[in-house]
Design an enzyme around this catalytic site. Structure first.
Site, PDB file in Angstrom:
ATOM      1  NE  ARG B 385      77.200 -38.668  87.609  1.00 19.10           N
ATOM      2  CZ  ARG B 385      76.697 -38.958  88.795  1.00 19.10           C
ATOM      3  NH1 ARG B 385      75.737 -39.842  88.905  1.00 19.10           N
ATOM      4  NH2 ARG B 385      77.128 -38.388  89.877  1.00 19.10           N
ATOM      5  CB  CYS B 386      79.362 -36.476  80.035  1.00 18.97           C
ATOM      6  SG  CYS B 386      78.448 -36.631  78.501  1.00 18.97           S
ATOM      7  CD  GLU B 761      77.543 -33.404  83.670  1.00 18.30           C
ATOM      8  OE1 GLU B 761      78.351 -32.640  83.124  1.00 18.30           O
ATOM      9  OE2 GLU B 761      76.333 -33.397  83.436  1.00 18.30           O
TER      10      GLU B 761
END
Lengths: 163, 807
Positions: B385-386, B761
């Site tokens: 999630r980035c 994100e």
């Protein structure tokens, strides 16, 4: 492995089938009865994606042997809709954005359905505690809580109007 | 005659449900009824089930594999080992990072849970029984799980296949467990500034190993149609088109004979970007047996074998003047990549975009060096999630700012504001080579501090410390601040590729005669709601209601080629492609309208859902009318039909940013924390669907909460994974998750067609330092500088104990 006969009611319909005693309820529902609403997320009863209603209680069907469900009345997400559309709870989840990937949603709504019968008028804190057996990785729960509170209010209004 | 009852312009805009509207999601109707279509829901005739024999050891030689008892079990169809895959040259496979990894153990195993043999059987229970019957003879080898120990001269050799190789995909290797050294910035200039600075803060910041852990694990169904020679692979793929290309290159099957389908995906968060041995084995097993083969990993397999994230040891030095002006930054990372370098980064960036680590600050000189190291841990290194290694970078700089504030004796909010890149400096060229497209950090920061009542919070905190010292309370208050800058939307083809495929994305639109449409994209939703939001982008571009536009993704036979969904790239790249394809549709529609209205193209102007003759508002053609005309009118010089395709190569990344404040109460005696307030201001440029944005922020913050406050993949010294189930691996419940307040500013990206930057994100990138800084801040008055995450109750209790606060 020797098979056993299993009789149960699923979503209001009688089912009779031969299963191995070690088969899990979620396996029977998904693989033998084709009800793929309940999902398997963790295998250890932590995530609640497999939650179904069994004889008026929420159970995690990944840790219930099918044999334990012999004679039981089981309801899955597939049995919780309203005629021709979404139930109040399902609609509330949509309205308040209480789901994203959808994987936890069937278990979440099935649990919420039972929870609102256990506690028809919950506080936000009670919703959070009552739903703590169901994990969601996407929503951060805030909108799930909102959806359940909204559904409770609507169901109560309908009930009062009927009384 | 045009429309019967004219409706107002506002009503027409509203009817479109286009940009900026909180449109309800179209996906939810099926999901709320349990009618989603996830890969494990798929059942094909004659389908077999695969399951892995996995290594119990973190490092061992595989002396023999005896599969006879397993093969004798009724229902078992095959047991594959490396020996079976070797003739096909599939016992190893290339990784996204230019390394290679074993598909099945080839002579040795390098991490606990590594795939040793693949059992194929009639059902899951039989497959699991057979796994138990495969007898593997192991000879244990010395284990190394610490990247610093792995680089010592006498450390065991992990990758025997690379022995003697002094260079790899990313340059020189200086040790047998060294993978690469990657650098950015000016080392000499940075060292000089640090050596002569008024103030230098130095700290080791560890961002621990964790895992994306989507609720649905990874899996696939491979189905070889031996009659037509076509392979279909359904699976949890965040990048289905790339999977098709990789499958073709590995198998030798021509790409048009392979169809990859990503059905509904139960969350990805980076876990489902890579190619895993389960996919390869399922494909081989289907080719060998001629039957469909399903492989679904269980949770323990997911946590131990596919796609860890982070595990960066970041040693930083930050230099400043006495009054708090930052003059330089250096960072050296020891990056634990596990047994194989399978990091999912663009090829030319072995440390991802870690060099965004100057953050939101105007830092004149900087240098980063990242050493990649092999250890006896699972491979992965995904962007959980980035964007690629951006959460590590944001955590690093936001911790270094706090440490510098301590060193200077300054308020950390003031220190940030003093060093922000100013609005008029954009586009801003960072010392590490990025061109920040846009930003207005001071406005966001001031808004955030005002919203939480920052000055009052500090006052309350100081009073609490006094009360604590007087013995009147055992609870402290921490105020966690973060101003983060993300870098997403990879990326320009000139420098961003995955396995040689440029990181463009695509959209293809067909308008049907009666004025509805289908749009297909190269991305794939895993919960982001693309079917809802991309239709909104298009509705605003082409003037057809979003409800009349179907969005399809994930089937390589029908969708245009794209690089998939991760790194917040869908909106910046595929969203741009959608807008551009929409504009092509509109350009053709304008010619058709001109013909129908008997005017010159240039005499028309676009108005919501129609072309209107300039100065004659009663003369117009709606998009719906134009669509029909495109199919039934012979228009000179214009082809029939109304379709367009766009492949969008972004000119730059986008740079979303945000200001977060977390207020936490901490019980000194139990280490239990309570989050009293969390305020999140996000600037993701143009906002497509505020409801979806808010949902993304809530979700990302909760993943950040998990990472900062308890979630980790922990190993013991002999390489056992100590966190292999959800009993030990922390996922917050509704009970532990706080209520969030969301807010926004809107600074559109100047280079994106609709100004959108991506948001999914940001809350993870900004959330982790906000939670962690709150813990640190609570103990700052007692001398705490740095304590590594995750800040579970035990570790917080230990901080208090080590500071002597237990009396």
């Amino acid at each position: 492995m020797a098979k056993m006969q299993l009789r149960l009611t699923v979503n209001g319909e009688a089912a009779e089938l031969l299963v191995e005693p070690r088969e899990l309820l979620v396996y029977v529902l998904r693989e033998r009865l084709g009800l793929t609403g309940p999902h398997v997320g963790c295998d250890t009863s932590h995530c609640g994606a497999c939650t179904v209603d069994m004889d008026g209680r929420s159970v995690k069907s990944c840790t219930v042997f099918a044999a334990q469900a012999d004679g039981a009345d089981v309801t899955t997400i597939e049995g919780l809709g309203a005629p021709g559309g979404l139930s109040v709870l399902q609609q509330a989840f949509r309205e308040h954005h209480g789901l994203q990937c959808g994987f936890c949603t069937p278990g979440m709504i099935t649990r919420a359905h039972r929870f609102l019968q256990e506690n028809p008028n919950p506080s936000e804190e009670e919703v959070r505690f009552g739903m703590a057996g169901n994990l969601c990785r996407c929503t951060g729960y805030q909108n799930i809580v909102k959806a359940i509170m909204a559904a409770a209010a609507e169901l109560n209004a309908v009930r009062e109007a009927a009384e | 005659m045009n429309e019967m009852a004219p409706i107002s312009r506002e009503e027409r805009v509203e009817k479109l449900k286009g940009l900026g509207c909180s449109r309800k999601r179209v996906e939810d109707v099926r999901f709320t009824q349990g009618k989603g279509n996830y890969v494990d829901d798929l059942k094909l005739p004659g389908m077999l089930h695969g399951d892995f024999v996995r290594s119990p050891y973190a490092h061992a030689r595989v002396k023999s594999v005896d599969k006879s008892a397993a093969l004798a079990l009724p229902g078992v169809v095959a047991v594959l080992t490396a020996e079976d895959l070797a003739p096909l040259n599939l016992h190893w496979m290339p990784t996204l990072a230019g390394d290679k990894q074993m598909v099945l153990a080839d002579g040795k195993v390098l991490f606990q849970g590594q795939e040793v043999a693949f059992v194929v059987a009639s059902d899951r229970y039989v497959a699991a029984d057979a796994v138990d019957l495969v007898v593997v003879d192991y000879e244990e080898l010395p284990v190394v799980t610490d990247p610093f120990k792995a680089l010592q001269p006498d450390a065991p050799v992990l990758r025997e296949d690379l022995q003697g190789r002094t260079s790899g995909a990313h340059g020189d290797r200086r040790h047998h467990n060294h993978i690469f050294l990657w650098e950015a910035g000016d080392k000499a200039a940075t060292d000089e500034v640090i050596a002569s600075a008024d103030v230098v803060a130095e700290e080791m910041v560890y961002y621990h190993r964790t895992h994306p852990c989507p609720l649905e694990t990874c899996g696939c169904v491979a189905s070889m149609d031996t009659v037509n020679g076509k392979l279909t692979v359904h699976g949890t793929f965040q990048a289905p088109h790339v999977v098709r290309t990789v499958a073709s290159l590995l198998s030798g099957i021509e790409e048009h004979k392979i169809r990859v389908i990503s059905p509904d995906i139960g969350g990805g968060f980076g876990n489902k970007v890579g190619v895993y041995p389960g996919y390869v084995c399922s494909i081989v097993a289907s080719i060998v047996t001629g039957r469909p083969v399903k492989w679904i990993e269980d949770r323990m397999e997911n946590l131990t074998a596919t796609a860890f994230a982070r595990d960066y040891w970041m040693k930083g030095k930050i230099a400043a003047t006495k009054d708090g002006r930052i003059t330089g930054l250096s960072c050296h990372v020891t990056a634990d990549h596990g047994a194989f370098d399978a990091c999912a980064d663009p090829s030319k960036f072995p440390a991802g975009f870690f060099h965004i680590c100057t953050g939101s600050y105007d830092i004149p000189v900087a240098h980063v060096g990242v050493d990649g190291v092999y250890t006896n841990k699972a491979p992965g290194g995904v962007a959980y999630r980035c964007s690629f290694r951006v959460t590590e970078a944001a955590y690093f700089i936001e911790r270094m700012i706090e440490v510098l504030a301590i060193e200077l004796g300054m308020d950390a909010a003031e220190l940030r504001a003093k060093n922000f890149i100013r609005k008029e400096q954009f586009p801003y060229h960072s010392a590490l080579g990025w061109e920040y497209d846009s930003g207005d950090y001071h406005t966001a920061w001031d808004k955030a501090l005002k919203a939480v009542g920052y000055a009052d919070l500090r006052k309350e905190q100081a009073e609490r410390v006094e009360a604590f010292r007087r013995g009147e309370t055992r609870k402290l208050i921490g105020i966690g601040l973060t101003h983060f800058t993300e870098i997403v939307g990879a990326g320009p083809v000139k420098n961003c590729d995955i396995l040689g495929m440029g990181m463009f994305d695509s959209c293809e639109i067909r308008i049907h005669p009666t004025g509805s449409a289908v749009a297909r994209l190269g991305t794939i939703s895993q919960g982001q709601g693309h079917a809802t939001t991309f239709a909104q982008i298009l509705a605003s571009e082409i003037g057809l209601p979003a409800d009349s536009i179907t969005v399809e993704e994930g089937d390589t036979d029908t969708a245009p080629y794209g690089l998939g969904t991760y790194g917040s790239r869908s909106t910046p790249v595929a969203g741009a492609a959608t807008a551009m394809a929409g504009r092509k549709i509109r350009a053709k529609a304008q010619m058709i309208a001109a013909y129908l209205l008997e005017v010159h193209d240039g005499d028309l102007e676009w108005d919501v859902d129609r072309f209107v003759v300039k100065g004659a508002p009663e003369r117009f053609k709606t998009m719906k009318e134009i669509a029909f005309a495109s199919y039934n009118q012979a228009i000179p010089g214009v082809e029939p039909g109304l379709e367009a395709v766009s492949y969008y190569d972004p000119p730059n990344m986008t740079y979303p940013f945000g200001a977060y404040v977390c207020v936490m109460e901490i019980d000194v005696d139990t280490g239990v924390h309570e989050i009293r307030q969390f305020y999140a201001l996000d600037d993701c440029g143009t906002r497509i669907n505020p409801m979806v944005i808010e949902g993304q922020v809530h979700g990302g913050l909760t993943e950040a909460l998990a990472i900062a406050m308890g979630q980790e993949i922990a190993y013991d010294e002999i390489g056992n994974v100590k966190t292999g189930t959800l009993m030990d691996f922390f996922l917050p419940t509704a009970w532990e998750t706080p209520h969030y307040t969301t807010d926004f500013t809107e600074t559109p990206s100047p280079h994106h067609p609709i100004g959108a930057k991506g948001v999914g994100e940001s809350p993870n990138v900004g959330g982790v330092p906000a939670f962690s800084n709150a813990v640190h801040d609570a103990f700052r008055p007692f001398g705490l500088r740095q304590s590594h995450m995750p800040h579970d109750h035990w570790r917080i209790w230990k901080i208090a104990r080590d500071l002597g606060l237990h009396g």
